[in-house]
Design an enzyme around this catalytic site. Structure first.
Site, mmCIF file in Angstrom:
data_model
loop_
_atom_site.group_PDB
_atom_site.id
_atom_site.type_symbol
_atom_site.label_atom_id
_atom_site.label_comp_id
_atom_site.label_asym_id
_atom_site.label_seq_id
_atom_site.Cartn_x
_atom_site.Cartn_y
_atom_site.Cartn_z
ATOM 1 N N GLY A 12 -14.687 12.683 -12.374
ATOM 2 C CA GLY A 12 -14.916 13.186 -13.718
ATOM 3 C C GLY A 12 -15.772 14.437 -13.813
ATOM 4 O O GLY A 12 -16.441 14.643 -14.823
ATOM 5 N N ARG A 66 5.265 -1.860 -16.303
ATOM 6 C CA ARG A 66 4.915 -0.449 -16.547
ATOM 7 C C ARG A 66 5.072 -0.091 -18.031
ATOM 8 O O ARG A 66 4.287 0.653 -18.599
ATOM 9 C CB ARG A 66 5.849 0.402 -15.682
ATOM 10 C CG ARG A 66 5.283 1.701 -15.218
ATOM 11 C CD ARG A 66 4.214 1.560 -14.161
ATOM 12 N NE ARG A 66 3.538 2.844 -13.994
ATOM 13 C CZ ARG A 66 2.372 3.014 -13.404
ATOM 14 N NH1 ARG A 66 1.727 1.971 -12.887
ATOM 15 N NH2 ARG A 66 1.823 4.203 -13.308
ATOM 16 N N LEU A 94 2.640 10.584 -16.653
ATOM 17 C CA LEU A 94 2.725 10.180 -18.059
ATOM 18 C C LEU A 94 4.141 9.741 -18.422
ATOM 19 O O LEU A 94 5.118 10.366 -18.006
ATOM 20 C CB LEU A 94 2.338 11.332 -18.983
ATOM 21 C CG LEU A 94 0.885 11.773 -19.012
ATOM 22 C CD1 LEU A 94 0.661 12.714 -20.190
ATOM 23 C CD2 LEU A 94 -0.085 10.617 -19.078
ATOM 24 N N HIS A 110 -4.715 21.948 -13.148
ATOM 25 C CA HIS A 110 -4.162 21.818 -11.805
ATOM 26 C C HIS A 110 -4.903 22.791 -10.885
ATOM 27 O O HIS A 110 -5.077 23.957 -11.234
ATOM 28 C CB HIS A 110 -2.658 22.120 -11.808
ATOM 29 C CG HIS A 110 -2.051 21.969 -10.454
ATOM 30 N ND1 HIS A 110 -1.737 20.729 -9.920
ATOM 31 C CD2 HIS A 110 -1.755 22.882 -9.503
ATOM 32 C CE1 HIS A 110 -1.267 20.900 -8.693
ATOM 33 N NE2 HIS A 110 -1.267 22.200 -8.420
ATOM 34 N N GLU A 148 8.023 17.271 -19.536
ATOM 35 C CA GLU A 148 8.575 16.156 -18.761
ATOM 36 C C GLU A 148 8.536 16.385 -17.253
ATOM 37 O O GLU A 148 8.667 15.454 -16.470
ATOM 38 C CB GLU A 148 10.005 15.848 -19.216
ATOM 39 C CG GLU A 148 10.098 15.037 -20.512
ATOM 40 C CD GLU A 148 9.923 15.870 -21.782
ATOM 41 O OE1 GLU A 148 9.599 17.079 -21.681
ATOM 42 O OE2 GLU A 148 10.088 15.298 -22.873
HETATM 43 C C1 GRF Z 1 -9.481 18.285 -10.076
HETATM 44 O O1 GRF Z 1 -9.360 19.025 -8.901
HETATM 45 C C2 GRF Z 1 -8.330 18.595 -10.988
HETATM 46 O O2 GRF Z 1 -7.867 19.893 -10.876
HETATM 47 C C3 GRF Z 1 -7.280 17.647 -10.512
HETATM 48 O O3 GRF Z 1 -7.996 16.479 -10.145
HETATM 49 C C4 GRF Z 1 -9.338 16.791 -9.822
HETATM 50 C C5 GRF Z 1 -10.217 15.956 -10.696
HETATM 51 O O4 GRF Z 1 -11.565 16.014 -10.359
HETATM 52 N N1 GRF Z 1 -6.260 17.499 -11.495
HETATM 53 P P1 GRF Z 1 -12.654 15.377 -11.317
HETATM 54 O O5 GRF Z 1 -12.348 13.898 -11.491
HETATM 55 O O6 GRF Z 1 -12.621 16.099 -12.643
HETATM 56 O O7 GRF Z 1 -13.962 15.577 -10.613
#
Ligand code: GRF
Length: 209
Positions: A12, A66, A94, A110, A148
């Protein structure tokens, strides 16, 4: 006030960046309605609690299939009257019903410059391992809307980060977070919360103030 749901699975740190930015005035006109994790032991839940943000664990393990899990997720977002869903390290694909219902109202961060090093299988350290294996000199992060496909939605923000000769996947991951992710995600939420983002034909434009 834009009502935010932040979906998490792990540490997080991106959630923390959002909380910090919000507390320091870097995100205006948005409030945290709920943090949702699919894992009970996600440290992100602790971060939410520390800042008095409501949190829920909606784990697939607690549902008979699911479909029931997916419905519980949609119901939780609906119950909180969520305007924007922020995927911040959420490691669940999702369901279509959620993507359709919250069209153009879900963003993801990402850790690469899309369309490089993205798509199925590119998550966590794997992204940075692949960057190093290919020997690219520049990587970065991308905030995009969720459609999607996997990492195929309209791109909102991107920031480049240098790859250095002695990088390990872990070192590179940390640099991408510090220099790009933790800045881009709060910026993205602020832009959306203040009505500055428009999507036309799959392309995002950002209006000046
Ligand atoms: C990050 O590198 C984000 O880009 C990816 O997952 C990781 C999450 O890290 N989607 P965190 O839980 O926010 O520390």
């Amino acid at each position: 006030m834009l009502r935010l749901a932040v979906l998490v699975s792990g540490g997080g740190t991106n959630l923390q960046a959002l909380i910090d930015a919000s507390e320091q005035g870097g995100i205006k006109n948005a409030q945290f309605a709920v943090v949702i994790s699919n894992k009970k032991d996600a440290y992100a839940l602790e971060r939410a609690a520390r800042h008095g943000i409501k949190s829920l664990c909606i784990s697939p393990k607690d549902f008979k299939n699911r479909e029931a899990f997916h419905q519980a997720l949609v119901d939780a977002l609906d119950a909180e009257r969520i305007d924007l869903v922020v995927l911040a390290g959420y490691l669940v694909i999702l369901p279509k019903i959620l993507i359709q219902k919250y069209r153009d109202r879900i963003i993801n961060i990402h850790p690469s410059l899309i369309p490089s090093f993205c798509g199925a299988g590119y998550y966590g350290l794997k992204v940075h391992e692949s960057v190093l294996a290919r020997g690219v000199k520049v990587t970065g992060a991308t905030v995009h809307f969720v459609d999607e496909g996997t990492d195929t939605g309209p791109i909102l923000l991107q920031k480049a980060v240098d790859v250095k000769p002695d990088d390990t996947p872990e070192i590179l991951q940390r640099r991408v977070m510090e220099e790009a992710e933790w800045k881009l995600l709060p910026q993205a939420v602020d832009l959306i919360a203040n009505g500055r983002v428009t999507i036309t034909d799959g392309k995002v434009s950002i209006s000046e103030i």
